[in-house]
Scaffold this motif. Structure first.
Motif, short mmCIF file in Angstrom:
data_model
loop_
_atom_site.label_atom_id
_atom_site.label_comp_id
_atom_site.label_asym_id
_atom_site.label_seq_id
_atom_site.Cartn_x
_atom_site.Cartn_y
_atom_site.Cartn_z
N GLU A 444 0.82 -1.20 0.03
CA GLU A 444 -0.03 -0.03 0.04
C GLU A 444 0.87 1.20 -0.03
O GLU A 444 2.01 1.25 0.49
N LEU A 445 0.12 2.26 -0.51
CA LEU A 445 0.92 3.75 -0.48
C LEU A 445 0.91 4.09 1.05
O LEU A 445 -0.15 4.25 1.41
N PRO A 446 2.02 4.23 1.74
CA PRO A 446 2.00 4.54 3.10
C PRO A 446 1.53 5.75 3.24
O PRO A 446 1.51 7.07 2.29
N ALA A 447 0.64 5.91 4.51
CA ALA A 447 -0.26 7.24 4.60
C ALA A 447 1.13 8.22 4.92
O ALA A 447 0.50 9.56 5.14
N GLU A 448 2.14 7.97 5.64
CA GLU A 448 3.17 8.68 5.98
C GLU A 448 3.38 9.65 4.90
O GLU A 448 4.49 10.57 5.10
N ILE A 449 3.32 9.36 3.65
CA ILE A 449 3.82 9.96 2.49
C ILE A 449 3.31 11.40 2.77
O ILE A 449 3.92 12.32 1.97
N SER A 450 2.21 11.86 3.23
CA SER A 450 1.58 13.01 3.69
C SER A 450 2.65 13.91 4.36
O SER A 450 2.53 14.95 4.39
N GLU A 451 3.52 13.28 5.11
CA GLU A 451 4.34 14.10 5.94
C GLU A 451 5.70 14.36 5.30
O GLU A 451 6.33 15.28 5.67
N ALA A 452 5.81 13.95 3.95
CA ALA A 452 6.89 14.59 3.35
C ALA A 452 6.40 15.81 2.65
O ALA A 452 5.88 15.90 1.43
N THR A 453 6.55 16.88 3.60
CA THR A 453 5.75 18.10 3.13
C THR A 453 6.46 19.09 2.09
O THR A 453 5.88 19.83 1.55
N SER A 454 7.70 18.71 1.44
CA SER A 454 8.13 19.28 0.23
C SER A 454 7.94 18.54 -1.14
O SER A 454 8.32 19.08 -2.11
N LEU A 455 7.24 17.51 -1.02
CA LEU A 455 7.19 16.64 -1.87
C LEU A 455 6.16 17.30 -2.99
O LEU A 455 4.88 17.68 -2.75
N ILE A 456 6.59 17.67 -4.14
CA ILE A 456 5.51 18.10 -5.17
C ILE A 456 5.34 17.12 -6.29
O ILE A 456 4.26 17.39 -7.07
#
Length: 888
Positions: A444-456
């Protein structure tokens, strides 16, 4: 006697009076200079320039021991306006004049001829656009001349340099001078230590006399129009530390003389046509930066490079290097950047590149690397860019790489890498771009990816990811996760990604309704691709502000209802694909004014009613190239008006240019599924010159408009499975680019126009299941078509059919012409060729019996009157102009 004693004091008084007058003149000149610049500049440079202060304490002013102005240093002080040389050059002791890095512009007031004491002149990095270089011929004492980057034009006066034998720094680059060969006057300046002639229109070869400038420490000839080989005499410049030759057209191998440049620290010969190996660079033990990208170099990278203790950067991408990279590179203490992309390197990624703790950039895209990503890279905390796209790497990604604390770019796309994306990604606070498409990633796509706040940018398309999409970073510009196994609904968090430009979640198993909030950030959205999912409900009518939208694809869902009319505001829309849904609406004629629409696909929906031929005027789909309305319930006549106005299918404007594709936006590519030559094919890229019309499987009736012949660059035409009647128009011979023609399963009559044999690109022809008659045309492409092309046309004869054509078959018999004239009513009432044949049989028997009677008893008058009367009737019919025109 007393007068004589006072005379020396008088002379001393006169001297100091004169000296004071000169100093007063210098002050007046400076105050005038201040006044001139304050009229045009917003600067604090002159805050200390007050008459109450000593001028030698003014900002940027230096005086000699006699308090005369010797230096004006006002570089990078936001000065604007004109340069008043007419007053400045009255400073008799001025040795240095520096106005670099300002915004001075034309005209230059005055000349430099009075600045005869100048040793240093810097007018570089200004905006003297349209100005020629001021006359510098009188500046024989000049040692430093900087005119670079000031947009001077015209021809540089190289002859004025011949008196400047003491010149050490000459910087003329980055000016749009008139093209000239390498200036011979420069080759005589043997005291030069710095020569910067980049981007100033030098053409031709490097003269062998360049070897005379043996004091050179820096030589820059980049961004010019230079050709030929690098001369061997360049090896005479043994003091050289920087050599820049990039972006010219140099050819041949690296000269042997380069091995003499043992002090060289920077060598940049990229963007040329150099070839051969790098053996001549093995002796550059002091090199720090080596740039050789985009040439034709080949062979292996010398192992000696692993002994260059000072090496920091190595950029050799886009060549033809082979073999493995030297493992010794990883042991260099200062080595922090390598770009070896687009070569033919083999073997594993060097495992020790990150061991020294200095590596910032590892770029090895598009090679033949194999094996796994070394586990040691998970601890490479200094790494900023990690790009190994398009190799044959396998195994899983070491977990720590997802969460490297300083990484900006992770690019592992187009490999065979498997395994999950770990929750460590939350630690990648500086991660901007994640490219991992076309791999075998799962989980699964980890929910923690939302915490990579610079990701565009997130590119995870074409993997094996499953589960639902939970949270997404609000900073996203690009989110591509198509061709996975995702389920669930589009997360509400996508509504917070207000800067989103690319959204491609196609080819998954997502469900639910399309969120209306997607229209909230439509100001930035370029691509929305939701095809091949299980979305239901209606299409939100939220496109009123989608001025930038270029691609909208909802193909292959369960969407229903009406087409939202707010799409008419999408003036930049190029691709609109709504095929394979349940949309129930009339033809959206209001889309025809969209100025940039190239692709319109409405296939396999529940559209109904007529199209075109409405009472409107103006532009009709000016750039439309792909029009697919197949498998709907459209009815009425074919849209003659559209065929007259589809300009993009009439003029091949792109034929003179390199092939271009629709929707190429940073690794996203528009695609479309079409019926091509009888098969459904996905075009992974849409050429702008590709043209097709598919109106098949509808309820169109009437004749095929001759106006179709105007679409001379049409490649595919499919009108099959309708109720079209009358003849095939001979105007189709004008479709010289046509590759596929399908008119099957209609009610077409008459002969196949012989003019169609001129369609030399025609590879697929289907005329089956019609009512065509006469001989099949022969020759050219028609010799390649099989029986299937003509199946179920009982009136056709000739090859490839087994039915031979008699002489009389070359022209239709009069009886058939009568049937053809009224075929609509006859065949619509159930009349068939079986009835015709039965009638012929009965007529033959009756005629035979009547012949016997006539033979035995003579010619009965009633029979003669009947026959003659019928003959006269036929003659009258043939003389009817209307009948003759229709037959012909």
């Amino acid at each position: 006697m007393s007068r004589l004693l006072l005379y020396p004091f008088y002379l001393l008084f006169c001297f100091f009076s004169l000296l004071s007058g000169i100093q007063t003149d210098d002050l007046q000149i400076l105050m005038k200079l201040k006044s001139t610049f304050l009229q045009t500049s917003n600067t604090s440079a002159f805050s200390s320039w007050e008459s109450s202060n000593s001028m030698c304490n003014f900002t940027g002013i230096t005086c000699n021991s006699d308090n005369f102005v010797t230096e004006i240093e006002l570089s990078n002080h936001s000065l604007t306006g004109v340069l008043p040389l007419d007053s400045i050059c009255h400073l008799q002791s001025l040795e240095k004049l520096s106005f670099g890095f300002n915004s001075l512009n034309c005209p230059i007031m005055g000349e430099l001829k009075n600045c005869v004491s100048l040793q240093y002149l810097d007018l570089g990095n200004n905006f003297f656009m349209g100005c020629s270089v001021p006359d510098i011929s009188s500046l024989s004492r000049l040692q430093y001349l900087y005119l670079n980057g000031s947009k001077f034009s015209g021809t540089f006066p190289y002859k004025s340099l011949q008196n400047m034998i003491g010149l050490a720094h000459l910087s003329l680059g980055d000016n749009p001078f008139n093209p000239l060969p390498f200036p011979k006057e420069v080759l005589k300046l043997t005291n030069l230590t710095c020569l910067y002639l980049c981007s100033c229109s030098i053409q031709g070869t490097i003269p062998a006399e360049i070897g005379n400038l043996k004091e050179l420490i820096y030589l820059g000839l980049s961004d010019n129009i230079m050709t030929g080989k690098i001369p061997i005499e360049i090896g005479n410049l043994v003091n050289l530390r920087e050599l820049e030759l990039y972006n010219n057209s140099f050819t041949g191998k690296l000269p042997v003389g380069l091995r003499n440049l043992t002090k060289l620290e920077v060598f940049d010969a990229s963007l040329n046509y150099l070839e051969g190996d790098l053996s001549e660079l093995r002796f550059l033990n002091n090199v720090v930066s080596l740039y050789l990208f985009e040439n034709n170099f080949s062979g292996q990278v010398p192992s000696e490079f692993g002994k260059f203790k000072k090496l920091v950067s190595l950029s050799i991408y886009s060549n033809s290097f082979t073999g493995a990279l030297p493992q010794e590179l990883g042991s260099l203490a200062k080595f922090d950047f390598i770009d070896a992309s687009e070569n033919f390197f083999i073997g594993p990624i060097p495992p020790n590149m990150c061991k020294q703790g200095t590596m910032r950039g590892l770029l090895m895209l598009q090679n033949n690397l194999t094996g796994e990503i070394p586990a040691s890279y998970a601890n490479c905390s200094t790494l900023l860019r990690f790009r190994v796209r398009n190799n044959s790497l396998s195994g899983s990604v070491p977990a720590g790489i997802w969460g490297l604390p300083n990484v900006n770019i992770i690019d592992i796309a187009l490999n065979r890498i498997h395994g999950p994306i770990t929750s460590d990604i939350k630690n990648a606070k500086f991660l901007v771009q994640l490219f991992a498409e076309n791999n075998r990633l799962s989980g699964e796509l980890p929910a923690e990816i939302s915490e990579a706040t610079s990701l565009i940018s997130i590119y995870l398309n074409d993997n094996q990811l499953s589960g639902s999409i939970q949270q997404l970073p609000t900073s996203l510009l690009s989110f591509l996760i198509s061709n996975n196994r995702l389920t669930g609904e589009i997360p509400h968090s996508i509504c917070n990604a207000s800067f989103l430009q690319l959204l491609d979640i196609s080819n998954n198993s997502l469900s639910g309704k399309i969120p209306k909030c997607l229209g909230n950030f439509c100001d930035n959205l370029l691509v929305m691709n939701l095809q091949m999912n299980n979305f239901h409900g209606t299409i939100p009518d939220t496109f009123a502000n989608c001025y930038q939208l270029r691609t909208l694809v909802f193909n292959g869902n369960q969407l229903e209802g009406l087409l939202p009319k707010s799409l008419v505001n999408c003036k930049n829309l190029e691709v609109l694909d709504l095929g394979n849904n349940k949309i129930n609406d009339r033809f959206p004629y209001w889309l025809e004014a969209l100025p940039n629409l190239h692709v319109l696909v409405l296939k396999s929906n529940r559209f109904y009613g007529p199209i075109g031929n409405h009472n409107t005027s103006g532009i009709f789909f000016p750039k439309l190239r792909i029009l697919d309305l197949s498998h709907n319930e459209f009815s009425g006549l074919l849209p003659r008006y559209y065929f007259e106005n589809l300009n993009a299918m009439m003029i091949n404007e792109d034929s003179k240019h390199e092939p271009q594709y629709l929707g190429e936006i940073f690794y996203y590519q528009d695609s479309v599924v079409l019926t091509v030559k009888g098969l459904e094919i996905k075009l992974q890229r849409i050429l702008t010159i590709f043209t097709t019309i598919d109106f098949s499987s509808n309820k169109f009736e009437g004749e095929i408009p001759k106006e179709l012949g105007r679409l001379i660059i049409l490649r595919l035409l499919n009108l099959s499975h309708n109720s079209l009647t009358n003849h095939i128009p001979s105007s189709l011979e004008n479709l010289s680019q046509l590759e596929s023609l399908d008119l099957s399963s209609n009610r077409l009559t008459g002969q196949i126009p012989i003019q169609l044999t001129s369609l030399t690109f025609l590879a697929k022809l289907n005329l089956s299941r019609n009512k065509l008659t006469g001989p099949i045309p022969q020759g050219k492409q028609f010799g390649t078509f099989e029986n299937d092309s003509y199946y179920d046309n009982l009136g056709l004869c000739g090859l490839p059919l087994q039915i031979n054509c008699s002489t009389n078959d070359l022209l239709p018999p009069p009886l058939l012409l009568i049937f053809e004239e009224d075929n609509d009513s006859i065949f619509a009432s159930g009349f068939s060729w079986r009835v015709v044949l039965m009638g012929y049989g009965c007529g033959f028997l009756v005629g035979l019996a009547m012949g016997c009677v006539v033979f035995k008893r003579g010619s009965p008058q009633w029979l003669l009157r009947f026959v003659e009367g019928d003959r006269n009737g036929k003659m009258r019919r043939h003389n009817n102009p209307r009948s003759r025109k229709r037959r012909n």
